[in-house]
Design an enzyme around this catalytic site. Structure first.
Site, PDB file in Angstrom:
ATOM      1  N   LYS A  38       0.842  -1.207   0.000  1.00 43.63           N
ATOM      2  CA  LYS A  38       0.000   0.000   0.000  1.00 43.63           C
ATOM      3  C   LYS A  38       0.875   1.255   0.000  1.00 43.63           C
ATOM      4  O   LYS A  38       2.063   1.192   0.333  1.00 43.63           O
ATOM      5  CB  LYS A  38      -0.922  -0.018   1.224  1.00 43.63           C
ATOM      6  CG  LYS A  38      -0.185   0.019   2.560  1.00 43.63           C
ATOM      7  CD  LYS A  38      -1.111  -0.313   3.733  1.00 43.63           C
ATOM      8  CE  LYS A  38      -0.350  -0.320   5.035  1.00 43.63           C
ATOM      9  NZ  LYS A  38      -1.146  -0.889   6.149  1.00 43.63           N
ATOM     10  N   ARG A 136     -10.559  -0.321  14.956  1.00 48.83           N
ATOM     11  CA  ARG A 136     -10.415   0.516  13.767  1.00 48.83           C
ATOM     12  C   ARG A 136     -11.383   0.024  12.695  1.00 48.83           C
ATOM     13  O   ARG A 136     -12.308   0.719  12.334  1.00 48.83           O
ATOM     14  CB  ARG A 136      -8.952   0.465  13.305  1.00 48.83           C
ATOM     15  CG  ARG A 136      -8.593   1.442  12.235  1.00 48.83           C
ATOM     16  CD  ARG A 136      -7.097   1.438  11.948  1.00 48.83           C
ATOM     17  NE  ARG A 136      -6.636   0.234  11.271  1.00 48.83           N
ATOM     18  CZ  ARG A 136      -5.400   0.072  10.814  1.00 48.83           C
ATOM     19  NH1 ARG A 136      -4.501   1.039  10.975  1.00 48.83           N
ATOM     20  NH2 ARG A 136      -5.051  -1.030  10.207  1.00 48.83           N
ATOM     21  N   TYR A 264      11.346  31.887   5.210  1.00 46.96           N
ATOM     22  CA  TYR A 264      10.023  32.468   5.420  1.00 46.96           C
ATOM     23  C   TYR A 264       9.792  32.823   6.880  1.00 46.96           C
ATOM     24  O   TYR A 264      10.218  32.094   7.784  1.00 46.96           O
ATOM     25  CB  TYR A 264       8.943  31.485   4.982  1.00 46.96           C
ATOM     26  CG  TYR A 264       8.776  31.388   3.481  1.00 46.96           C
ATOM     27  CD1 TYR A 264       8.636  32.536   2.705  1.00 46.96           C
ATOM     28  CD2 TYR A 264       8.757  30.152   2.856  1.00 46.96           C
ATOM     29  CE1 TYR A 264       8.470  32.447   1.324  1.00 46.96           C
ATOM     30  CE2 TYR A 264       8.587  30.045   1.479  1.00 46.96           C
ATOM     31  CZ  TYR A 264       8.436  31.195   0.724  1.00 46.96           C
ATOM     32  OH  TYR A 264       8.275  31.105  -0.623  1.00 46.96           O
ATOM     33  N   MET A 313       8.147  24.831   0.572  1.00 46.13           N
ATOM     34  CA  MET A 313       7.484  23.810  -0.237  1.00 46.13           C
ATOM     35  C   MET A 313       8.493  22.996  -1.046  1.00 46.13           C
ATOM     36  O   MET A 313       8.397  21.770  -1.132  1.00 46.13           O
ATOM     37  CB  MET A 313       6.468  24.456  -1.189  1.00 46.13           C
ATOM     38  CG  MET A 313       5.631  23.424  -1.937  1.00 46.13           C
ATOM     39  SD  MET A 313       4.456  24.153  -3.089  1.00 46.13           S
ATOM     40  CE  MET A 313       3.337  24.978  -1.978  1.00 46.13           C
TER      41      MET A 313
HETATM   42  C1  LIG Z   1      -0.298  -1.847   6.870  1.00 48.98           C
HETATM   43  C2  LIG Z   1      -0.802  -3.145   7.382  1.00 48.98           C
HETATM   44  C3  LIG Z   1       0.073  -4.245   7.561  1.00 48.98           C
HETATM   45  C4  LIG Z   1       1.586  -4.126   7.432  1.00 48.98           C
HETATM   46  O1  LIG Z   1       2.137  -3.696   8.661  1.00 48.98           O
HETATM   47  P1  LIG Z   1       3.732  -3.570   8.863  1.00 48.98           P
HETATM   48  O2  LIG Z   1       3.872  -3.135  10.277  1.00 48.98           O
HETATM   49  O3  LIG Z   1       4.198  -2.537   7.907  1.00 48.98           O
HETATM   50  O4  LIG Z   1       4.324  -4.905   8.588  1.00 48.98           O
HETATM   51  C5  LIG Z   1      -0.474  -5.465   7.888  1.00 48.98           C
HETATM   52  N1  LIG Z   1      -1.821  -5.605   8.076  1.00 48.98           N
HETATM   53  C6  LIG Z   1      -2.683  -4.559   7.955  1.00 48.98           C
HETATM   54  C7  LIG Z   1      -4.132  -4.781   8.195  1.00 48.98           C
HETATM   55  C8  LIG Z   1      -2.197  -3.302   7.622  1.00 48.98           C
HETATM   56  O5  LIG Z   1      -3.046  -2.268   7.515  1.00 48.98           O
END
Ligand SMILES: *Cc1c(COP(=O)(O)O)cnc(C)c1O
Length: 369
Positions: A38, A136, A264, A313
């Site tokens: 991801k 969650r 800035y 930026m």
């Molecule tokens: C992002 C995620 C992982 C990976 O976690 P890491 O700590 O990066 O290994 C595994 N399971 C779920 C549900 C996640 O959202």
């Protein structure tokens, strides 16, 4: 002159292989491996990383959103892809691209069944997510019966796996909490399997779960950060190699006198004659404003140069008063050796995950194979 001529994220695919092999060595041979890619494979490059991991024969991929899964399919990834956080608006596309949804609520389950039925699917693979304490996403144990009833009343979908997620797998002070999550998941899996009448794949561990809770590997594990080179502890970090190095160059050097300001809002006022270097990387490239005003730092000719003033930026300015350097010299923001992303992130009360995933898409990627 240095070989670096612009801001570049170098990605070492040999290090990726090393990390994958190390993680595999911590598993039973039969345990399947899901690679989490991801967020552009944690800010690196999802398609190159996924292709490399597909060649290494990982069993599964996971992304957060459906559009990330589509990008992998477009790039020729054929392995199964779990979408961790799909939203109903994209369910039809998800089915068209053979992406497999995580189903985490009754609302989502009903909506997915409706679309899968309308699309004339049979046994479309889905993954049922249970909440065991992260609070969650996921069903609670009390919802099992209702889920089972919905599943048994149709043939459009079939449960490929059931899973949960640890809340504090890297924190050994929370071991009791993690063990409680693991036990809850075991109980849920047993009841669910008995009621559904077949055996779905079970999985729970992220990277730190893999390293700290071998008893909870079940049938598959899900690793992200470990693949990218971090073990979330000093001891485990030694087993991994960060895959990414973020480099840039000095665009210009300024010498400012005592009393003059820089940047800035005049956030920095020189208390003595100060030599500064301007570097073409800013908050739009992934160096957040929290790194400004001496919180963050870079390395130039192996010497530490703190960021002075506010992060812009497209630029930062760093203090090089005591560093022998010139315009065009290479700048290390983070690397795979001493100057890791984790150390820089920690300086700003952040974590490797955030700094890595913030490296924006306009930063050039270079792959070492
Ligand atoms: C992002 C995620 C992982 C990976 O976690 P890491 O700590 O990066 O290994 C595994 N399971 C779920 C549900 C996640 O959202």
């Amino acid at each position: 002159m240095s070989s670096t001529q612009e801001t570049t994220l170098e990605i070492d695919l040999k290090a990726l292989t090393h990390n994958y092999k190390h993680l595999k060595s911590r598993l039973q041979p039969k345990t399947k491996f899901l690679a989490v890619v991801k967020a552009f494979a944690y800010g690196s490059d999802a398609t190159e990383i996924a292709k490399h991991l597909q060649d290494l024969e990982v069993d599964y991929f996971a992304v957060a959103y459906i559009n990330e899964g589509i990008a992998l399919r477009d790039a020729g990834i054929t392995k199964p892809i779990l979408v961790l956080h799909p939203l109903p608006i994209n369910f039809k596309t998800l089915i068209e691209r053979c992406l497999e949804p995580s189903i985490y609520s009754l609302k989502i389950l009903k909506e997915f069944i409706a679309i899968a039925t309308k699309e004339k699917q049979q046994n479309y693979p889905i993954h049922i997510k249970f909440n065991t304490g992260l609070n969650r996403l996921g069903f609670n144990a009390e919802e099992i019966d209702e889920v089972i009833t919905l599943l048994k009343n149709n043939t459009a979908i079939k449960v490929t796996s059931i899973f949960s997620h640890l809340a504090a797998s890297e924190d050994l002070n929370e071991k009791e909490f993690s063990l409680n999550q693991i036990n809850q998941f075991k109980a849920i899996a047993e009841i669910f399997t008995k009621k559904i009448g077949y055996q779905p794949t079970l999985h729970m561990c992220n990277t730190s779960g893999i390293l700290n809770y071998p008893e909870a590997h079940f049938d598959m594990v899900r690793s992200g950060i470990g693949l990218y080179g971090f073990g979330n502890s000093e001891k485990e970090n030694l087993n991994f190699k960060p895959i990414s190095t973020l480099k840039s160059i000095i665009s210009q050097i300024h010498t400012i006198s005592k009393g003059e300001s820089l940047g800035y809002n005049r956030a920095f006022i020189a208390t003595q004659t100060t030599k500064t270097a301007t570097i073409p990387i800013g908050h739009a490239d992934g160096i957040g404003r929290q790194y400004g005003n001496a919180v963050g730092f870079v390395f130039i000719n192996n010497k530490k140069a703190p960021i002075v003033g506010n992060v812009c930026m497209d630029m930062i300015m760093v203090d090089v008063t005591n560093i022998d350097c010139k315009e065009g010299d290479e700048v290390i923001i983070f690397d795979a050796e001493d100057h890791t992303a984790e150390k820089l992130a920690n300086a700003a009360n952040s974590i490797s995950y955030e700094l890595l995933t913030c490296v924006s898409q306009r930063v050039k990627r270079v792959f070492h194979r």
